[in-house]
Design a protein around this motif. Structure first.
Motif, PDB file in Angstrom:
ATOM      1  N   THR A  86       0.835  -1.212   0.000  1.00 25.23           N
ATOM      2  CA  THR A  86       0.000   0.000   0.000  1.00 25.23           C
ATOM      3  C   THR A  86       0.866   1.256   0.000  1.00 25.23           C
ATOM      4  OG1 THR A  86      -0.044  -0.142   2.407  1.00 25.23           O
ATOM      5  CG2 THR A  86      -1.931  -1.076   1.230  1.00 25.23           C
ATOM      6  N   GLY A  87       2.169   1.088  -0.112  1.00 31.03           N
ATOM      7  CA  GLY A  87       3.079   2.233   0.015  1.00 31.03           C
ATOM      8  C   GLY A  87       3.339   2.940  -1.312  1.00 31.03           C
TER       9      GLY A  87
ATOM     10  N   PHE B 100       8.724   9.953   6.075  1.00 29.30           N
ATOM     11  CA  PHE B 100       9.777   8.958   5.799  1.00 29.30           C
ATOM     12  C   PHE B 100      11.137   9.664   5.733  1.00 29.30           C
ATOM     13  CE2 PHE B 100      12.510   7.467   2.314  1.00 29.30           C
ATOM     14  CZ  PHE B 100      12.918   6.257   2.830  1.00 29.30           C
TER      15      PHE B 100
ATOM     16  N   SER C   6       9.460  -3.811   0.684  1.00 32.83           N
ATOM     17  CA  SER C   6       9.388  -2.384   0.346  1.00 32.83           C
ATOM     18  C   SER C   6       8.824  -1.632   1.554  1.00 32.83           C
ATOM     19  CB  SER C   6       8.506  -2.206  -0.882  1.00 32.83           C
ATOM     20  OG  SER C   6       8.335  -0.842  -1.149  1.00 32.83           O
ATOM     21  N   VAL C   7       9.598  -1.654   2.630  1.00 34.06           N
ATOM     22  CA  VAL C   7       9.161  -1.057   3.900  1.00 34.06           C
ATOM     23  C   VAL C   7      10.298  -0.193   4.444  1.00 34.06           C
ATOM     24  CG1 VAL C   7       7.591  -2.951   4.481  1.00 34.06           C
ATOM     25  CG2 VAL C   7       9.971  -3.066   5.231  1.00 34.06           C
TER      26      VAL C   7
ATOM     27  N   TYR D  48      13.319  -0.677 -12.303  1.00 32.54           N
ATOM     28  CA  TYR D  48      12.715  -1.687 -11.424  1.00 32.54           C
ATOM     29  C   TYR D  48      12.307  -2.935 -12.204  1.00 32.54           C
ATOM     30  CZ  TYR D  48      12.831   1.042  -7.162  1.00 32.54           C
ATOM     31  OH  TYR D  48      13.267   1.723  -6.056  1.00 32.54           O
TER      32      TYR D  48
ATOM     33  N   LEU E  93       6.262   3.384  -2.999  1.00 31.54           N
ATOM     34  CA  LEU E  93       7.109   2.733  -4.004  1.00 31.54           C
ATOM     35  C   LEU E  93       6.325   1.691  -4.795  1.00 31.54           C
ATOM     36  CD1 LEU E  93      10.001   2.483  -5.175  1.00 31.54           C
ATOM     37  CD2 LEU E  93      10.332   0.579  -3.601  1.00 31.54           C
TER      38      LEU E  93
ATOM     39  N   ARG F 288       0.407  -4.058   7.385  1.00 30.99           N
ATOM     40  CA  ARG F 288      -0.322  -4.103   8.662  1.00 30.99           C
ATOM     41  C   ARG F 288      -1.777  -3.688   8.501  1.00 30.99           C
ATOM     42  NH1 ARG F 288       3.491  -0.069  11.587  1.00 30.99           N
ATOM     43  NH2 ARG F 288       2.981   0.889   9.598  1.00 30.99           N
TER      44      ARG F 288
ATOM     45  N   PRO G  32      13.348   1.200   6.804  1.00 28.04           N
ATOM     46  CA  PRO G  32      14.424   0.428   7.447  1.00 28.04           C
ATOM     47  C   PRO G  32      14.030  -0.075   8.832  1.00 28.04           C
ATOM     48  CG  PRO G  32      15.273   2.534   6.617  1.00 28.04           C
ATOM     49  CD  PRO G  32      13.804   2.514   6.320  1.00 28.04           C
TER      50      PRO G  32
ATOM     51  N   HIS H 101      18.113   0.901  -7.071  1.00 30.59           N
ATOM     52  CA  HIS H 101      17.511   0.898  -8.409  1.00 30.59           C
ATOM     53  C   HIS H 101      18.332   1.681  -9.438  1.00 30.59           C
ATOM     54  CE1 HIS H 101      15.736   4.829  -7.249  1.00 30.59           C
ATOM     55  NE2 HIS H 101      15.592   5.039  -8.539  1.00 30.59           N
TER      56      HIS H 101
HETATM   57  N1  LIG Z   1       9.035   5.834  -2.651  1.00 27.94           N
HETATM   58  C1  LIG Z   1      10.129   5.862  -3.422  1.00 27.94           C
HETATM   59  O1  LIG Z   1      10.198   6.588  -4.447  1.00 27.94           O
HETATM   60  C2  LIG Z   1      11.300   5.015  -3.072  1.00 27.94           C
HETATM   61  C3  LIG Z   1      11.305   4.229  -1.931  1.00 27.94           C
HETATM   62  N2  LIG Z   1      12.374   3.415  -1.674  1.00 27.94           N
HETATM   63  C4  LIG Z   1      12.382   2.565  -0.484  1.00 27.94           C
HETATM   64  O2  LIG Z   1      11.231   1.728  -0.451  1.00 27.94           O
HETATM   65  C5  LIG Z   1      10.822   1.478   0.890  1.00 27.94           C
HETATM   66  C6  LIG Z   1       9.347   1.852   1.023  1.00 27.94           C
HETATM   67  O3  LIG Z   1       9.228   3.217   0.747  1.00 27.94           O
HETATM   68  P1  LIG Z   1       7.816   3.886   0.462  1.00 27.94           P
HETATM   69  O4  LIG Z   1       6.927   2.978  -0.285  1.00 27.94           O
HETATM   70  O5  LIG Z   1       8.133   5.208  -0.093  1.00 27.94           O
HETATM   71  O6  LIG Z   1       7.264   4.074   1.935  1.00 27.94           O
HETATM   72  P2  LIG Z   1       5.744   4.307   2.392  1.00 27.94           P
HETATM   73  O7  LIG Z   1       5.819   4.957   3.715  1.00 27.94           O
HETATM   74  O8  LIG Z   1       4.952   4.943   1.335  1.00 27.94           O
HETATM   75  O9  LIG Z   1       5.190   2.826   2.545  1.00 27.94           O
HETATM   76  C7  LIG Z   1       5.692   1.981   3.527  1.00 27.94           C
HETATM   77  C8  LIG Z   1       4.912   0.703   3.480  1.00 27.94           C
HETATM   78  O10 LIG Z   1       5.477  -0.163   4.421  1.00 27.94           O
HETATM   79  C9  LIG Z   1       4.439  -0.728   5.220  1.00 27.94           C
HETATM   80  N3  LIG Z   1       5.004  -0.958   6.570  1.00 27.94           N
HETATM   81  C10 LIG Z   1       5.224  -2.154   7.125  1.00 27.94           C
HETATM   82  N4  LIG Z   1       5.732  -2.048   8.339  1.00 27.94           N
HETATM   83  C11 LIG Z   1       5.863  -0.761   8.581  1.00 27.94           C
HETATM   84  C12 LIG Z   1       6.344  -0.039   9.689  1.00 27.94           C
HETATM   85  N5  LIG Z   1       6.785  -0.653  10.805  1.00 27.94           N
HETATM   86  N6  LIG Z   1       6.338   1.299   9.610  1.00 27.94           N
HETATM   87  C13 LIG Z   1       5.881   1.918   8.514  1.00 27.94           C
HETATM   88  N7  LIG Z   1       5.412   1.265   7.428  1.00 27.94           N
HETATM   89  C14 LIG Z   1       5.394  -0.063   7.457  1.00 27.94           C
HETATM   90  C15 LIG Z   1       3.292   0.251   5.169  1.00 27.94           C
HETATM   91  O11 LIG Z   1       2.065  -0.452   5.198  1.00 27.94           O
HETATM   92  P3  LIG Z   1       1.331  -0.745   6.575  1.00 27.94           P
HETATM   93  O12 LIG Z   1       1.311   0.540   7.342  1.00 27.94           O
HETATM   94  O13 LIG Z   1      -0.020  -1.220   6.182  1.00 27.94           O
HETATM   95  O14 LIG Z   1       2.130  -1.786   7.222  1.00 27.94           O
HETATM   96  C16 LIG Z   1       3.457   0.876   3.795  1.00 27.94           C
HETATM   97  O15 LIG Z   1       2.724   0.158   2.817  1.00 27.94           O
HETATM   98  C17 LIG Z   1      11.760   2.319   1.778  1.00 27.94           C
HETATM   99  O16 LIG Z   1      12.782   1.487   2.250  1.00 27.94           O
HETATM  100  C18 LIG Z   1      12.342   3.357   0.820  1.00 27.94           C
HETATM  101  O17 LIG Z   1      13.643   3.748   1.179  1.00 27.94           O
HETATM  102  C19 LIG Z   1      13.436   3.330  -2.525  1.00 27.94           C
HETATM  103  C20 LIG Z   1      13.465   4.086  -3.668  1.00 27.94           C
HETATM  104  C21 LIG Z   1      12.446   5.021  -4.022  1.00 27.94           C
END
Ligand SMILES: NC(=O)C1=CN([C@@H]2O[C@H](COP(=O)(O)OP(=O)(O)OC[C@H]3O[C@@H](n4cnc5c(N)ncnc54)[C@H](OP(=O)(O)O)[C@@H]3O)[C@@H](O)[C@H]2O)C=CC1
Ligand SMILES: O=C1O[C@H](COP(=O)(O)O)[C@@H](O)[C@H](O)[C@H]1O
Length: 472
Positions: A20-21, A227, A121-122, A405, A23, A52, A124, A179
C-alpha cells in the motif's frame, strides 16, 4: 535487450511487503504489470500484497490507481488477468500465519517448480522484525528476498540487519536493491569504459583531475516527508545511489561481467575509499522544508549533501570525487563530469581558462558529451570552446529498454545478483559515512530552485561544478 523471452522462468509467487506504500504504487505494480504485458513474467504467477493495514478499497483499487497514475497504457484483458492473480493479506512482524498460508496456497496452485520472491518495500525500521517473521513462518525457506534501501541507518543497524538476514537465508538469496544500478544509463558506464579502447587509457589520475557525480532533484517531499525525516539525504541518496555510481566509475576492469567479478571490483573501490571528512561535507536544508506535513519545526534533517571523496589506489590517488545531490534544486539531472588536466606549457597564453571535460548524462537515453578547445576559424591560432553531445546508441529510440525496477525484478526472478549490492559493499559504505553521522555539519539553508548552499558551491575549488552556470 533480447526481443522475446525464450527461456521462460519458473512460476513465481511474489510477496510484496509495503503493497500500500508509495514505491509499490509508483514503481512496483507498474513494473510487474509491464513485465506481464510484454511477456517477461513467468507463464504463471501470483502476487500476494501484504502490510499491517488492509487497503480501504481493496488491492484491486490500489493496482488500478497505481497503473492509472504511474503506469503506461494498459490492456483490459492483461490487466484483469494481472488483478485476478493479485490478493492482499494482513500481516506484521508478530503475525505471519495467514500470510504463510496464502503463500503456501499460491505455491500449491503453481506446482512443484514454483519459486517465492519476497519484496521488502518497507522503511528500514520495519525490516528486521519482518525478516524474523519470514524465518519463523517458513516463508523465507528457499525464497529470494529483495531488500529495499537504505540497508539500516548506520553501521551498527546495517550489521544487525545483515545478521538477521543471515539467520533466515543465505547471501545468494539476498537481493539488496539499488535501483540506480538498474538504469540503462548507469550500466552504460560499464559499456563506455570497458567496450572501448578510446576512454579507458585516460581513465586515471594521470589524465583526470577531478570527477563530479551530480544528482540534483527539483522535486520536494511529495508526501514522503515523514519517511524522509527519519532518513535524510545522506542515507537516502549518497551512501546508496551516488556511491554505487562512484563504484562503477572508479572500478578496475572486471574479468567478467558477472556477479562475482563485478561486485568484487566494486567492493575493492569502496575498500580503497577514505572515510568522508566531515569538514569536507556540506549539508543543506531548503527553505520551507520545516513547513512540510510531518516535519518538526526544529528539524535539522539535511535535504542536500555535497561531499568530497577520495579513492586511495593506484588509479585514483589524489583525484577528488565531488558528489552532490538534494531536493528542491534548480533542475533534475544525473550528470557525471570528468575534468581533464590542462596540458603543460603556455603555447596558447592565457586562452585556456577551462579544462577539457567529458560529461555523461545519465538520462533514459544516455548521452555523452565532450567539451574541449579547438581552433577558432580565422588568420590567428586562436582557440574557441567547442562541445559535442551524442546520444548512445544514436539510432535506438530506447523503446525496448526496461525501466530500472522492471530490469531488477526480472534479474531477481532469474537469480542474477550482478546488479544488486553485496553485504561487504554495504558494510564498507556505512564505515565511510560514519564520521559524518557522528559529527554532522549543521545544514545551511538554501532557496528552493537554487544549486544549494553557498558553501557547497565553494567545496570543489579550484574546480567548479559543471552544472549551475554562473552560480557554480
Ligand atoms: N518511494 C520511493 O520513491 C522510493 C522508496 N524506496 C524505499 O522503499 C521502501 C518503502 O518506501 P515507500 O513505499 O516510499 O514508503 P511508504 O511509507 O509509502 O510505505 C511503507 C509501506 O510499508 C508498510 N510498513 C510495514 N511495516 C511498517 C512499519 N513498521 N512502519 C511503517 N510502514 C510499514 C506500510 O504499510 P502498513 O502501514 O499497512 O504496514 C506501507 O505500505 C523504503 O525502504 C524506501 O527507502 C526506494 C526508492 C524510491
Ligand atoms: O531512491 C530514491 O530515488 C529517488 C530518485 O530516483 P529516480 O529514479 O526517480 O531518479 C529519490 O527521489 C528518492 O528520494 C530516493 O528515495
Amino acid at each position: 535487450m533480447e526481443t522475446a523471452p525464450t527461456d521462460r522462468l519458473d512460476p513465481h509467487v511474489f510477496v510484496l511487503f509495503g503493497a500500500t506504500g508509495d514505491l509499490a504504487a509508483r514503481k512496483l505494480f507498474p513494473g510487474l504489470y509491464t513485465l506481464a504485458a510484454s511477456g517477461w513474467m513467468p507463464e504463471d504467477y501470483r502476487i500476494v500484497g501484504t502490510g499491517r493495514h488492509a487497503p480501504e478499497h481493496g488491492i484491486e483499487q490500489i493496482v488500478r490507481d497505481s497503473l492509472d497514475e504511474f503506469g503506461d497504457e494498459t490492456d483490459d484483458s492483461t490487466l484483469s488477468a494481472f488483478i485476478d492473480r493479485t490478493r492482499f493479506v494482513v500481516s506484521d512482524d508478530e503475525n505471519g500465519d495467514e500470510l504463510a498460508e496464502a503463500v503456501q496456497e499460491a505455491r500449491a496452485d503453481l506446482g512443484d517448480d514454483a519459486k517465492t520472491l519476497v519484496y521488502l518495500s518497507v522503511p528500514p525500521s520495519a525490516m528486521q522484525g519482518l525478516i524474523g517473521m519470514l524465518g519463523r513462518t517458513g516463508i523465507a525457506e528457499r525464497a529470494r528476498l529483495i531488500v529495499e534501501k537504505p540497508f539500516g541507518s548506520d553501521l551498527e543497524s546495517s550489521r544487525e540487519l545483515d545478521a538477521a538476514l543471515k539467520q533466515v537465508v543465505d547471501e545468494d538469496q539476498v537481493f539488496r536493491i539499488d535501483h540506480f544500478l538498474g538504469k540503462e544509463a548507469v550500466q552504460n558506464i560499464l559499456a563506455l569504459r570497458f567496450a572501448n579502447g578510446l576512454l579507458e587509457p585516460a581513465w586515471n589520475r594521470h589524465h583526470i583531475a577531478s570527477v563530479q557525480i551530480d544528482i540534483p532533484e527539483d522535486l520536494q517531499m511529495e508526501g514522503r516527508a515523514s519517511f524522509y525525516e527519519s532518513v535524510g539525504c545522506l542515507r537516502d541518496m549518497v551512501v546508496t545511489h551516488l556511491c554505487q555510481i562512484l563504484g562503477f566509475m572508479a572500478m578496475e576492469p572486471p574479468v567478467h561481467l558477472d556477479a562475482l567479478s563485478l561486485r568484487n571490483e566494486k567492493a575493492k573501490v569502496f575498500q580503497a575509499m577514505q572515510p568522508f571528512d566531515p569538514s569536507r561535507v556540506v549539508y543543506g536544508q531548503y527553505r520551507g522544508y520545516t513547513d512540510e506535513e510531518g516535519v518538526d519545526a526544529g528539524s535539522d534533517t539535511e535535504t542536500f549533501v555535497a561531499v568530497e571523496a577520495f579513492v586511495d589506489n593506484e588509479r585514483w590517488a589524489g583525484v577528488p570525487f565531488y558528489l552532490r545531490t538534494g531536493k528542491a534544486m534548480a533542475e533534475s539531472r544525473r550528470t557525471i563530469t570528468l575534468t581533464f588536466h590542462t596540458p603543460p606549457g603556455r603555447r596558447f597564453g592565457d586562452q585556456i581558462d577551462e579544462p577539457d571535460q567529458l560529461v555523461l548524462e545519465l538520462t533514459d537515453t544516455p548521452q555523452v558529451g565532450i567539451e574541449m578547445w579547438a581552433k577558432r576559424p580565422g588568420p590567428e591560432l586562436a582557440l574557441s570552446r567547442s562541445s559535442v553531445m551524442m546520444e548512445v546508441p544514436a539510432d535506438d529510440d530506447g523503446s525496448d529498454a526496461l525501466k530500472a525496477y522492471e530490469r531488477l525484478l526480472l534479474d531477481a526472478m532469474r537469480g542474477d545478483q550482478t546488479l544488486f549490492t553485496r553485504a561487504d559493499e554495504v558494510d564498507r559504505l556505512w564505515q565511510i559515512v560514519t564520521p559524518v553521522l557522528a559529527d554532522p555539519p549543521s545544514p545551511e539553508q538554501y532557496e528552493p530552485g537554487s544549486w544549494g548552499p553557498h558553501a557547497a558551491l565553494e567545496l570543489p575549488r579550484p574546480f567548479r561544478w559543471h552544472l549551475g552556470g554562473a552560480d557554480a
